[in-house]
Write a protein that holds these residues in place. Structure first.
Motif, PDB file in Angstrom:
ATOM      1  N   LEU A  44       0.829  -1.209   0.000  1.00 24.32           N
ATOM      2  CA  LEU A  44       0.000   0.000   0.000  1.00 24.32           C
ATOM      3  C   LEU A  44       0.864   1.260   0.000  1.00 24.32           C
ATOM      4  O   LEU A  44       0.626   2.197  -0.778  1.00 24.32           O
ATOM      5  CB  LEU A  44      -0.933  -0.009   1.223  1.00 24.32           C
ATOM      6  CG  LEU A  44      -1.936   1.130   1.312  1.00 24.32           C
ATOM      7  CD1 LEU A  44      -2.920   1.104   0.156  1.00 24.32           C
ATOM      8  CD2 LEU A  44      -2.701   1.079   2.638  1.00 24.32           C
ATOM      9  N   LEU A  45       1.882   1.279   0.859  1.00 24.34           N
ATOM     10  CA  LEU A  45       2.766   2.446   0.931  1.00 24.34           C
ATOM     11  C   LEU A  45       3.561   2.623  -0.366  1.00 24.34           C
ATOM     12  O   LEU A  45       3.623   3.718  -0.929  1.00 24.34           O
ATOM     13  CB  LEU A  45       3.739   2.297   2.111  1.00 24.34           C
ATOM     14  CG  LEU A  45       3.136   2.426   3.517  1.00 24.34           C
ATOM     15  CD1 LEU A  45       4.169   2.054   4.574  1.00 24.34           C
ATOM     16  CD2 LEU A  45       2.614   3.829   3.767  1.00 24.34           C
ATOM     17  N   ALA A  46       4.142   1.516  -0.833  1.00 23.99           N
ATOM     18  CA  ALA A  46       5.027   1.602  -2.012  1.00 23.99           C
ATOM     19  C   ALA A  46       4.259   2.025  -3.259  1.00 23.99           C
ATOM     20  O   ALA A  46       4.663   2.956  -3.973  1.00 23.99           O
ATOM     21  CB  ALA A  46       5.710   0.246  -2.236  1.00 23.99           C
ATOM     22  N   LEU A  47       3.147   1.373  -3.535  1.00 22.47           N
ATOM     23  CA  LEU A  47       2.392   1.694  -4.750  1.00 22.47           C
ATOM     24  C   LEU A  47       1.734   3.070  -4.663  1.00 22.47           C
ATOM     25  O   LEU A  47       1.616   3.768  -5.673  1.00 22.47           O
ATOM     26  CB  LEU A  47       1.329   0.619  -5.018  1.00 22.47           C
ATOM     27  CG  LEU A  47       1.848  -0.779  -5.391  1.00 22.47           C
ATOM     28  CD1 LEU A  47       0.690  -1.703  -5.752  1.00 22.47           C
ATOM     29  CD2 LEU A  47       2.840  -0.711  -6.544  1.00 22.47           C
ATOM     30  N   SER A  48       1.311   3.454  -3.470  1.00 29.17           N
ATOM     31  CA  SER A  48       0.692   4.781  -3.328  1.00 29.17           C
ATOM     32  C   SER A  48       1.725   5.877  -3.565  1.00 29.17           C
ATOM     33  O   SER A  48       1.449   6.883  -4.230  1.00 29.17           O
ATOM     34  CB  SER A  48       0.074   4.939  -1.933  1.00 29.17           C
ATOM     35  OG  SER A  48      -1.008   4.066  -1.771  1.00 29.17           O
ATOM     36  N   MET A  49       2.927   5.673  -3.038  1.00 29.42           N
ATOM     37  CA  MET A  49       3.977   6.679  -3.242  1.00 29.42           C
ATOM     38  C   MET A  49       4.410   6.723  -4.705  1.00 29.42           C
ATOM     39  O   MET A  49       4.758   7.777  -5.224  1.00 29.42           O
ATOM     40  CB  MET A  49       5.175   6.373  -2.341  1.00 29.42           C
ATOM     41  CG  MET A  49       4.935   6.801  -0.905  1.00 29.42           C
ATOM     42  SD  MET A  49       6.405   6.774   0.124  1.00 29.42           S
ATOM     43  CE  MET A  49       6.586   5.065   0.461  1.00 29.42           C
ATOM     44  N   ALA A  50       4.360   5.559  -5.356  1.00 30.98           N
ATOM     45  CA  ALA A  50       4.794   5.497  -6.759  1.00 30.98           C
ATOM     46  C   ALA A  50       3.745   6.065  -7.719  1.00 30.98           C
ATOM     47  O   ALA A  50       4.070   6.449  -8.843  1.00 30.98           O
ATOM     48  CB  ALA A  50       5.091   4.046  -7.136  1.00 30.98           C
ATOM     49  N   SER A  51       2.490   6.116  -7.272  1.00 32.94           N
ATOM     50  CA  SER A  51       1.435   6.571  -8.192  1.00 32.94           C
ATOM     51  C   SER A  51       1.504   8.083  -8.380  1.00 32.94           C
ATOM     52  O   SER A  51       1.841   8.833  -7.456  1.00 32.94           O
ATOM     53  CB  SER A  51       0.056   6.167  -7.657  1.00 32.94           C
ATOM     54  OG  SER A  51      -0.190   6.822  -6.455  1.00 32.94           O
ATOM     55  N   SER A  52       1.174   8.502  -9.602  1.00 32.04           N
ATOM     56  CA  SER A  52       1.213   9.936  -9.882  1.00 32.04           C
ATOM     57  C   SER A  52      -0.120  10.568  -9.479  1.00 32.04           C
ATOM     58  O   SER A  52      -1.178  10.014  -9.714  1.00 32.04           O
ATOM     59  CB  SER A  52       1.471  10.169 -11.368  1.00 32.04           C
ATOM     60  OG  SER A  52       0.456   9.537 -12.107  1.00 32.04           O
ATOM     61  N   GLY A  53      -0.057  11.700  -8.860  1.00 30.70           N
ATOM     62  CA  GLY A  53      -1.273  12.404  -8.475  1.00 30.70           C
ATOM     63  C   GLY A  53      -1.955  11.811  -7.266  1.00 30.70           C
ATOM     64  O   GLY A  53      -1.498  10.829  -6.682  1.00 30.70           O
ATOM     65  N   LYS A  54      -3.061  12.445  -6.902  1.00 32.70           N
ATOM     66  CA  LYS A  54      -3.828  11.995  -5.740  1.00 32.70           C
ATOM     67  C   LYS A  54      -5.285  11.817  -6.143  1.00 32.70           C
ATOM     68  O   LYS A  54      -5.776  12.512  -7.033  1.00 32.70           O
ATOM     69  CB  LYS A  54      -3.743  13.032  -4.618  1.00 32.70           C
ATOM     70  CG  LYS A  54      -2.359  13.232  -4.055  1.00 32.70           C
ATOM     71  CD  LYS A  54      -2.367  14.355  -3.001  1.00 32.70           C
ATOM     72  CE  LYS A  54      -0.994  14.582  -2.423  1.00 32.70           C
ATOM     73  NZ  LYS A  54      -0.957  15.709  -1.476  1.00 32.70           N
ATOM     74  N   GLU A  55      -5.959  10.906  -5.456  1.00 31.46           N
ATOM     75  CA  GLU A  55      -7.377  10.685  -5.754  1.00 31.46           C
ATOM     76  C   GLU A  55      -8.221  11.735  -5.035  1.00 31.46           C
ATOM     77  O   GLU A  55      -8.032  11.959  -3.831  1.00 31.46           O
ATOM     78  CB  GLU A  55      -7.798   9.267  -5.341  1.00 31.46           C
ATOM     79  CG  GLU A  55      -7.234   8.208  -6.258  1.00 31.46           C
ATOM     80  CD  GLU A  55      -7.774   6.817  -5.940  1.00 31.46           C
ATOM     81  OE1 GLU A  55      -8.767   6.689  -5.210  1.00 31.46           O
ATOM     82  OE2 GLU A  55      -7.170   5.851  -6.450  1.00 31.46           O
ATOM     83  N   LYS A  56      -9.158  12.281  -5.768  1.00 28.12           N
ATOM     84  CA  LYS A  56      -9.955  13.390  -5.242  1.00 28.12           C
ATOM     85  C   LYS A  56     -10.689  13.013  -3.946  1.00 28.12           C
ATOM     86  O   LYS A  56     -10.703  13.772  -2.975  1.00 28.12           O
ATOM     87  CB  LYS A  56     -10.978  13.804  -6.315  1.00 28.12           C
ATOM     88  CG  LYS A  56     -11.674  15.109  -6.022  1.00 28.12           C
ATOM     89  CD  LYS A  56     -12.698  15.417  -7.101  1.00 28.12           C
ATOM     90  CE  LYS A  56     -13.620  16.540  -6.640  1.00 28.12           C
ATOM     91  NZ  LYS A  56     -14.793  16.676  -7.470  1.00 28.12           N
ATOM     92  N   LYS A  57     -11.280  11.832  -3.913  1.00 30.49           N
ATOM     93  CA  LYS A  57     -12.083  11.447  -2.746  1.00 30.49           C
ATOM     94  C   LYS A  57     -11.216  11.255  -1.495  1.00 30.49           C
ATOM     95  O   LYS A  57     -11.612  11.613  -0.391  1.00 30.49           O
ATOM     96  CB  LYS A  57     -12.862  10.158  -3.039  1.00 30.49           C
ATOM     97  CG  LYS A  57     -14.017  10.404  -4.000  1.00 30.49           C
ATOM     98  CD  LYS A  57     -14.702   9.135  -4.369  1.00 30.49           C
ATOM     99  CE  LYS A  57     -15.576   8.603  -3.254  1.00 30.49           C
ATOM    100  NZ  LYS A  57     -16.276   7.375  -3.649  1.00 30.49           N
TER     101      LYS A  57
END
Lengths: 494, 73
Positions: free
Chosen positions: A467-480
Motif C-alpha cells: 500500500l505504501l510503495a504503490l501509493s507513493m509510486a502513483s502519480s497524483g492523488k485521488e480526489k475522494k
C-alpha cells in the motif's frame, strides 16, 4: 430441587431475559436498514462502550483465557496489547470513521470503503473484496461461540441437555435476538451481558481460586514451586518466543478492529463525545476483566495437570469449587460472553452482505424497508452456516481467533491509512489487499508461520508495504481520498 | 492529529517499546529469578503497570481534547 434443575432454571432465566431485552428494544425500532444496521447512530455512552467491549470479548475471554494460561503460563498476558490498544484505536481511528460515516451515511464496511476510495474500477472491486473477506473470516469466529456454550448447557444440566440441543438453543437465541432487534437489540442485550460477564469473571474467578487453593497469593506461590516456567517467557511449552509475542498482538489487535462487527460500532455512537469516552472505558473494561484469570489458569494447571480440554477448565472448576447456584450464574456469564459476540457477528455478516453485496449487485434501487427485510433473511442464512461449522468442532479458541483475525488484519492498512494520508490510491489498496490475503493463505497452509511469525503478521506486513510503495509510486492523488483527509484534518486538528 | 492524540500515540509507542522484545527480555530475565512481586506474577504486574499508565494518560488526554459535535453534524 435437584442441582440440574437449578442450573437449567438459571440458564433459561438468562435466555428469557435476553429475549425480553431484545423485544423491548423493538419499541424504538424503525423499519429501515439504517436503523437495523447501526441504530441510525443513536447509541449512548453506556450502551456503546459495553456493546463494543462485550462484542470484542467472546467465549475466548471466559474459557479460552484460562486455557491459554493453563497451556502457556503468563505469556498469555500478551493479551494486554489487544485489550488496551483497541480502546485507543476507537478514539484515534473510530471517531474519524464515525465522522465521515455520519457525513455520508455509511452503514457498513464495504460502503465505507467504496466511499473513501474511487467508486469505479479498482475502488469498486476493492469494496466487494473487503466485504467478502469480512464475512468469510467472521463466520468461523461466530461458529466457535456457539460451540463453546453448547457444551455449557450440557454441563450445567448435568447431561439432561445434550450438546446438540444446547447448540440449537444458542443458535436460535442468537438468530432471534439479531432478527428481532438488529443493532439496537444486539447492543441492548450486550449492555446487560457486558455487566453480567464482568461480574461472572471476577466473582467466579475469585471464588474458584480461594475455594480450591486457599487464596490468590497461595495459588501463585504454589505455582512458582511446581510450575516455575509458567511465570516467565517463553512459557510452559516454549511457545511464547519473541516472534510469536510480537506477531500475535499485532495480528489480533489490528485484525479485531477491522472485523465487521467491531467496525459497525464505529458508526453507532450518538456523538463524538460518546465515541471518545467509549474508547477510554473500553480499555479499562477489556483489560481489568481478566484480573483473576492468571490465578484461575495457574490453579487449573496445579489441579488438572493432565487435562487435554484446556478451554473447558474454568467452567469445570466453577462447578467443582463454587456452590452450584453461583457456578451456574457464572457460567451464564460465559453464555453472555459468547452470545454478545456471536449475535454481533451474525448481525454484521448479514448487514455487510445486504448493504455491500446484495444492494449494489442485485437491487440497487431497493428501498430502506426492503433492505431491512432482506437483512433479516440473511440473519437466518448465516445462522445456518454458523451451525454447520460449529458441528465440525474446530480447535482451541486461541487458534480460531488467530486465523480469523489474520484475514481481517490485512484490511487494517487499507481501511485506516486513507484517514490520515491523502496519497493512498485505489489500485494500491486493491493490490495490497489481494497480496496480503495471499500471504495469509500461503503462511497458513503452505509455509506455516515462516521465521516463527504467524500468518496475520505476514498478511498485514505485505498489505502495508504494498500500500505504501504503490501509493507513493502513483502519480497524483485521488480526489475522494484528498477530500476525506482534508475534512478530517479540519475537524480533528487543534 | 491534535496535541492530545499525539501525546497518547507517543505514550503507546513508549509502552510498546517497554512491553516487547528486546526490552521485555531484560524484564523476563528478572522474572525468572523473581517470579512473584507482592504475591502476584512479576511479569503480569509489569505488563499491567505499564499499560495502566497508558490508560491513565489516555483518559487525561480525552478529557482535555476539545470536541465539537456540531462541526461534524
Amino acid at each position: 430441587m435437584e442441582k440440574w434443575m437449578i442450573g437449567v432454571t438459571i440458564l433459561f432465566g438468562w435466555v428469557l431475559l435476553m429475549v425480553l431485552v431484545a423485544w423491548m428494544s423493538t419499541k424504538y425500532r424503525k423499519l429501515s436498514i439504517s436503523d437495523f444496521a447501526t441504530t441510525g447512530g443513536s447509541l449512548g455512552l453506556l450502551t456503546l462502550f459495553l456493546t463494543y467491549s462485550a462484542t470484542y470479548h467472546s467465549s475466548y475471554a471466559f474459557m479460552g483465557t484460562t486455557g491459554a494460561v493453563f497451556a502457556h503460563g503468563m505469556g498469555w498476558w500478551n493479551n494486554i496489547h489487544w485489550t488496551v490498544i483497541p480502546g485507543i484505536l476507537l478514539w484515534l481511528v473510530g471517531k474519524r470513521v464515525w465522522a465521515i460515516g455520519k457525513r455520508n451515511n455509511y452503514l457498513s464496511i464495504g460502503a465505507y470503503t467504496n466511499g473513501i476510495y474511487s467508486t469505479e474500477g479498482a475502488g469498486r472491486i476493492l469494496s466487494y473484496i473487503v466485504s467478502a473477506v469480512a464475512i468469510l473470516f467472521v463466520i468461523p469466529y461466530t461458529a466457535i461461540q456457539a460451540l463453546g456454550v453448547s457444551y455449557l448447557f450440557q454441563v450445567v444440566s448435568q447431561g439432561k441437555i445434550s450438546f446438540t440441543a444446547g447448540l440449537a438453543i444458542f443458535l436460535v437465541l442468537m438468530v432471534f435476538i439479531t432478527w428481532l432487534g438488529g443493532m439496537r437489540g444486539v447492543a441492548w442485550t450486550d449492555t446487560i451481558q457486558g455487566i453480567f460477564m464482568f461480574l461472572a469473571m471476577w466473582i467466579g474467578g475469585y471464588l474458584v481460586i480461594t475455594n480450591s487453593l486457599g487464596s490468590v497469593g497461595e495459588t501463585f506461590a504454589k505455582g512458582v514451586a511446581e510450575i516455575p516456567k509458567a511465570f516467565s517467557l517463553p512459557g510452559l511449552k516454549g511457545a511464547y518466543t519473541e516472534r510469536l509475542w510480537v506477531s500475535q498482538w499485532i495480528t489480533i489487535t489490528f485484525g479485531m478492529i477491522a472485523m465487521p462487527h467491531v467496525f459497525l460500532r464505529y458508526f453507532a455512537g450518538r456523538s463524538l463525545t460518546i465515541i471518545k469516552w467509549s474508547g477510554v472505558f473500553s480499555s479499562i473494561y477489556l483489560t481489568f476483566l481478566y484480573l483473576f484469570v492468571p490465578g484461575v489458569g495457574v490453579a487449573a494447571r496445579l489441579l488438572y495437570p493432565a487435562s487435554t480440554a484446556a478451554d473447558k477448565l474454568f467452567p469445570e472448576m466453577l462447578l467443582q469449587y463454587v456452590p452450584f447456584g453461583i457456578a451456574a450464574f457464572a457460567i451464564a456469564g460465559a453464555l453472555a460472553a459468547a452470545l454478545s459476540t456471536a449475535d454481533s457477528q451474525l448481525h454484521a455478516a448479514s448487514t455487510v452482505f445486504t448493504v455491500d453485496i446484495y444492494k449494489p449487485l442485485v437491487k440497487p434501487k431497493a428501498s430502506e424497508e426492503e433492505l431491512y427485510r432482506v437483512d433479516r433473511i440473511f440473519v437466518f442464512v448465516f445462522g445456518v452456516i454458523c451451525a454447520w461449522i460449529a458441528f465440525k468442532k474446530p480447535g482451541l479458541f486461541l487458534n480460531i481467533l488467530q486465523i480469523s483475525t489474520s484475514g481481517t488484519a490485512v484490511l487494517a492498512p487499507v481501511l485506516f491509512l486513507p484517514l490520515f494520508w491523502d496519497k493512498v490510491s485505489s489500485p494500491a489498496a486493491l493490490t495490497a489487499t489481494i497480496a496480503g490475503e495471499a500471504a495469509v493463505i500461503a503462511t497458513t497452509f503452505f509455509w506455516p508461520a515462516p521465521l516463527g511469525l504467524i500468518a496475520g503478521f505476514w498478511g498485514i506486513l505485505t498489505s502495508l508495504i504494498i500500500l505504501l510503495a504503490l501509493s507513493m509510486a502513483s502519480s497524483g492523488k485521488e480526489k475522494k481520498v484528498v477530500e476525506t483527509v482534508s475534512y478530517l484534518r479540519k475537524v480533528f486538528s487543534d | 492529529m491534535n496535541r492530545c492524540e499525539k501525546t497518547v500515540l507517543i505514550a503507546t509507542v513508549i509502552a510498546l517499546f517497554f512491553t516487547n522484545p528486546p526490552f521485555l527480555n531484560i524484564v523476563n530475565s528478572y522474572c525468572k529469578s523473581n517470579p512473584l512481586t507482592i504475591g502476584w506474577p512479576t511479569i503480569w504486574i509489569y505488563l499491567t503497570g505499564v499499560w495502566t499508565v497508558v490508560i491513565v494518560i489516555f483518559g487525561i488526554m480525552v478529557s482535555k481534547e476539545k470536541t465539537d459535535d456540531q462541526e461534524v453534524a
